[in-house]
Design a protein around this motif. Structure first.
Motif, PDB file in Angstrom:
ATOM      1  N   TYR A 110       0.795  -1.232   0.000  1.00 26.35           N
ATOM      2  CA  TYR A 110       0.000   0.000   0.000  1.00 26.35           C
ATOM      3  C   TYR A 110       0.830   1.286   0.000  1.00 26.35           C
ATOM      4  CZ  TYR A 110      -3.989  -3.000   1.308  1.00 26.35           C
ATOM      5  OH  TYR A 110      -4.949  -3.965   1.352  1.00 26.35           O
ATOM      6  N   TYR A 145      -6.129   1.219  -7.803  1.00 22.56           N
ATOM      7  CA  TYR A 145      -6.245   2.079  -6.619  1.00 22.56           C
ATOM      8  C   TYR A 145      -6.649   3.507  -6.971  1.00 22.56           C
ATOM      9  CZ  TYR A 145      -3.890  -1.650  -4.076  1.00 22.56           C
ATOM     10  OH  TYR A 145      -3.579  -2.857  -3.510  1.00 22.56           O
ATOM     11  N   PRO A 147      -9.021   6.856  -8.154  1.00 22.95           N
ATOM     12  CA  PRO A 147     -10.268   7.418  -7.635  1.00 22.95           C
ATOM     13  C   PRO A 147     -11.482   6.642  -8.136  1.00 22.95           C
ATOM     14  CG  PRO A 147      -8.812   9.165  -8.385  1.00 22.95           C
ATOM     15  CD  PRO A 147      -8.189   7.874  -8.831  1.00 22.95           C
ATOM     16  N   ARG A 151     -10.436   0.214  -3.638  1.00 25.85           N
ATOM     17  CA  ARG A 151      -9.188   0.254  -2.893  1.00 25.85           C
ATOM     18  C   ARG A 151      -8.523   1.638  -2.870  1.00 25.85           C
ATOM     19  NH1 ARG A 151      -6.407  -4.291  -1.251  1.00 25.85           N
ATOM     20  NH2 ARG A 151      -7.568  -6.229  -1.529  1.00 25.85           N
ATOM     21  N   HIS A 152      -9.206   2.644  -3.386  1.00 20.79           N
ATOM     22  CA  HIS A 152      -8.611   3.980  -3.397  1.00 20.79           C
ATOM     23  C   HIS A 152      -8.236   4.445  -1.992  1.00 20.79           C
ATOM     24  CE1 HIS A 152      -7.613   7.961  -4.704  1.00 20.79           C
ATOM     25  NE2 HIS A 152      -8.599   8.516  -4.011  1.00 20.79           N
ATOM     26  N   LEU A 153      -9.031   4.042  -0.997  1.00 14.69           N
ATOM     27  CA  LEU A 153      -8.772   4.430   0.387  1.00 14.69           C
ATOM     28  C   LEU A 153      -7.414   3.932   0.868  1.00 14.69           C
ATOM     29  CD1 LEU A 153      -9.926   5.645   3.044  1.00 14.69           C
ATOM     30  CD2 LEU A 153     -10.863   3.371   3.549  1.00 14.69           C
ATOM     31  N   TYR A 154      -6.912   2.840   0.254  1.00 14.95           N
ATOM     32  CA  TYR A 154      -5.661   2.230   0.706  1.00 14.95           C
ATOM     33  C   TYR A 154      -4.442   2.709  -0.077  1.00 14.95           C
ATOM     34  CZ  TYR A 154      -9.094  -0.915   2.768  1.00 14.95           C
ATOM     35  OH  TYR A 154     -10.162  -1.424   3.456  1.00 14.95           O
ATOM     36  N   ASP A 155      -4.623   3.680  -0.933  1.00 17.43           N
ATOM     37  CA  ASP A 155      -3.491   4.196  -1.710  1.00 17.43           C
ATOM     38  C   ASP A 155      -2.658   5.145  -0.850  1.00 17.43           C
ATOM     39  OD1 ASP A 155      -1.676   5.314  -3.425  1.00 17.43           O
ATOM     40  OD2 ASP A 155      -3.139   6.452  -4.581  1.00 17.43           O
ATOM     41  N   HIS A 156      -1.594   4.608  -0.282  1.00 12.38           N
ATOM     42  CA  HIS A 156      -0.641   5.428   0.477  1.00 12.38           C
ATOM     43  C   HIS A 156       0.668   5.541  -0.299  1.00 12.38           C
ATOM     44  CE1 HIS A 156      -3.451   5.251   3.753  1.00 12.38           C
ATOM     45  NE2 HIS A 156      -3.449   3.938   3.685  1.00 12.38           N
ATOM     46  N   ARG A 159      -0.755   9.143  -2.806  1.00 13.96           N
ATOM     47  CA  ARG A 159      -1.210  10.132  -1.827  1.00 13.96           C
ATOM     48  C   ARG A 159      -0.065  10.592  -0.935  1.00 13.96           C
ATOM     49  NH1 ARG A 159      -5.701   7.884   1.851  1.00 13.96           N
ATOM     50  NH2 ARG A 159      -6.607   7.599  -0.209  1.00 13.96           N
TER      51      ARG A 159
END
Length: 217
Positions: A110, A145, A147, A151-156, A159
């Motif tokens: 991630y 990942y 928008p 799984r976009h929330l898990y894109d570290h 971001r």
């Protein structure tokens, strides 16, 4: 002449992040045949993790309100700090001298690889600005990942790099370009076999964007 710093962070010799980064670099070099080009492979020659002496350099820079990288050497006062500075100085010099920085990185768990994070830690000092430089990040990741995806929330990965470049180095959004290949695991994971076509489309789009980006820099 403008200078390009090209960083690779993938543990794979044949990787999609490297592939797109190479396309950006090749297009830039074709447009700037006399421009200095520096390539650093962080996976094959990793930067060491920071140690206590590095934190002491940062403390001195912060306490004495030193914001010019050319003055960071003033923070060195002990043999341990001298050894820490010997690691920092060549990495930092390459970064400060660059007009364009290409970062080719996969997503691991991630986020970005430890090799890239170690480099970031070595070259980052308090209130340090890299405004005026262009950053291009070519990424690859096993799934989707972007928008609107689950799984976009898990894109570290993207971001983190966007937030870091803007929040620490004062790089404006318009000076950053992110492009990449998604669904790489469709090549090996039976559960994603049905997404192979989407991966191929993503890869082709990333390579075309990489070429155009390199030519426009």
């Amino acid at each position: 002449m403008p200078t390009l710093l090209h960083l690779d962070a993938s543990a794979r010799r044949q990787s999609f992040s490297r592939e797109a980064g190479d396309v950006v670099a090749a297009a830039w070099r074709a447009s700037h045949p006399d421009g200095p080009y520096v390539h650093r492979d962080l996976a094959r020659t990793p930067a060491p993790q920071i140690g206590e002496a590095w934190t002491e350099l940062c403390d001195y820079v912060l306490e004495h309100e030193i914001t010019d990288p050319a003055r960071y050497r003033e923070a060195v006062r002990t043999p341990a700090q001298e050894a820490a500075w010997a690691v920092v100085e060549p990495l930092l010099s390459e970064l400060v001298a660059a007009d364009v920085v290409v970062i080719a990185t996969p997503m691991y768990n991630y986020s970005v690889p430890a090799s890239l994070k170690a480099w970031i830690d070595q070259v980052t000092f308090p209130r340090m600005s890299l405004a005026g430089r262009r950053f291009v990040v070519t990424y690859a990741r096993g799934g989707a990942y972007g928008p609107g995806t689950p799984r976009h929330l898990y894109d570290h990965q993207e971001r983190y790099l966007r937030d870091f470049l803007a929040g620490h180095f004062a790089v404006p959004e318009e000076a950053m370009t992110f492009l990449g290949t998604e669904l790489v695991n469709a090549l090996t994971d039976p559960a994603l076999a049905g997404r192979r076509g989407a991966h191929d489309v993503s890869r082709a789009a990333a390579l075309e964007a990489a070429r155009k980006t390199g030519e426009a820099l």
